[in-house]
Design an enzyme around this catalytic site. Sequence first.
Site, mmCIF file in Angstrom:
data_model
loop_
_atom_site.group_PDB
_atom_site.id
_atom_site.type_symbol
_atom_site.label_atom_id
_atom_site.label_comp_id
_atom_site.label_asym_id
_atom_site.label_seq_id
_atom_site.Cartn_x
_atom_site.Cartn_y
_atom_site.Cartn_z
ATOM 1 N N LEU A 13 71.884 13.638 -14.025
ATOM 2 C CA LEU A 13 71.113 14.193 -15.149
ATOM 3 C C LEU A 13 70.506 15.536 -14.807
ATOM 4 C CD1 LEU A 13 69.198 10.977 -16.205
ATOM 5 C CD2 LEU A 13 70.995 12.124 -17.503
ATOM 6 N N GLY A 14 70.332 15.765 -13.518
ATOM 7 C CA GLY A 14 69.690 17.012 -13.119
ATOM 8 C C GLY A 14 69.671 17.126 -11.616
ATOM 9 N N LYS A 15 69.224 18.294 -11.165
ATOM 10 C CA LYS A 15 69.154 18.524 -9.738
ATOM 11 C C LYS A 15 67.718 18.811 -9.357
ATOM 12 C CE LYS A 15 71.284 21.115 -6.147
ATOM 13 N NZ LYS A 15 70.486 20.230 -5.311
ATOM 14 N N GLY A 16 67.230 18.096 -8.355
ATOM 15 C CA GLY A 16 65.888 18.353 -7.866
ATOM 16 C C GLY A 16 65.944 19.167 -6.592
ATOM 17 N N PHE A 18 65.205 18.110 -3.630
ATOM 18 C CA PHE A 18 65.579 17.329 -2.452
ATOM 19 C C PHE A 18 66.678 16.323 -2.722
ATOM 20 C CE2 PHE A 18 61.036 18.358 -2.389
ATOM 21 C CZ PHE A 18 61.082 19.334 -1.407
ATOM 22 N N GLY A 19 67.382 16.493 -3.828
ATOM 23 C CA GLY A 19 68.474 15.581 -4.146
ATOM 24 C C GLY A 19 68.700 15.517 -5.644
ATOM 25 N N VAL A 21 69.358 13.623 -9.510
ATOM 26 C CA VAL A 21 68.746 12.649 -10.400
ATOM 27 C C VAL A 21 69.866 12.028 -11.247
ATOM 28 C CG1 VAL A 21 67.114 12.380 -12.306
ATOM 29 C CG2 VAL A 21 66.597 13.985 -10.460
ATOM 30 N N LYS A 38 65.811 8.938 -9.223
ATOM 31 C CA LYS A 38 65.624 10.248 -8.585
ATOM 32 C C LYS A 38 65.749 10.048 -7.083
ATOM 33 C CE LYS A 38 62.117 13.896 -8.026
ATOM 34 N NZ LYS A 38 60.925 14.542 -8.634
ATOM 35 N N ASP A 132 51.906 21.627 -12.128
ATOM 36 C CA ASP A 132 53.239 22.230 -12.268
ATOM 37 C C ASP A 132 53.794 22.058 -13.682
ATOM 38 O OD1 ASP A 132 55.321 23.753 -11.316
ATOM 39 O OD2 ASP A 132 56.323 22.110 -10.259
#
Length: 267
Positions: A13-16, A18-19, A21, A38, A132
């Site tokens: 679904l997405g990129k964080g 540290f890894g 999602v 996540k 944030d």
Amino acid sequence: HWSLANFDIGRPLGKGHFGKVYLARVKSKTDPFILVLKCLSKDEVITKEVQIQVRREIEVMQQLRHPNIIRLYGWFHDSTRIFLMLELAGKGELFKQLAKKGRFSERRSSQYIRQVASGLTYLHSKQIIHRDIKPENLLLGMNGEIKIGDFGWSVYSPEENSQRTLAGTLSYVSPEMVLGQSYGKAVDIWALGVLAYELTCGAEPFGADTCSGPRLVHQRICRCDVHFPSFLSVEAREFIQSLLRLKPEERLPLDQVDQQPWILNHL
Ligand code: ADP
Ligand code: MG
Ligand code: MG
């Protein structure tokens, strides 16, 4: 008692930082619950010295129950990764919608802002500062409702103006943070003002997307050097100005957001 074996993993679904999602489903005939995993790589979390942040993200999120905040159902780890089990925000990042549209109508923007303010009011009542708030960390539920996510920078701060760490994202940081002063919950109110500007105007108020560089952005923040495009309504401008005040104590209290003309006009 959870492990990766309990889930079918779906699409990313997405990129964080540290890894990745992922969409996931609990392996169960009776309750094949859909959620989000996540993943955080332990190697990266350790080398980047962010264990404290990850611990906070978990501890903070676990105690939160609000319609405009992503729920954390639980967490587990294996030898290489930490996994957070999160509520799915079916419509993804607000950032992507904004990038597609350029900017939102004042109606749509004010409805988002009211929901973010509602989530932040709840957070602050629990003495938590998010630190944030920005379009990448605001997700949308299946009915298009706001879900505040990414509590990696959040902090429990029962004492007012006791924080000093420079946290968050360049163009959303408050003047008191830039100046290295101690700060408190009002940094989230400032960020809400930056957000309201970005949603309605389609650009950041202190111009990180022009090629100005961090020093100039910081300078503009500390002078509250903001210009409003002529298409913006008076009510929107006055609302944003009531949040973007240099002195933290002069910023509009979040529990008064609902009574502002700009919000009331678009209910
Ligand atoms: P990081 O802390 O590394 O910034 P985030 O928590 O912001 O990671 O997650 C990275 C991205 O993954 C988000 O910007 C979003 O696109 C996606 N994502 C995260 N959580 C969810 C969720 N609950 N539902 C849908 N997408 C999500
Ligand atoms: Mg994020
Ligand atoms: Mg994070």
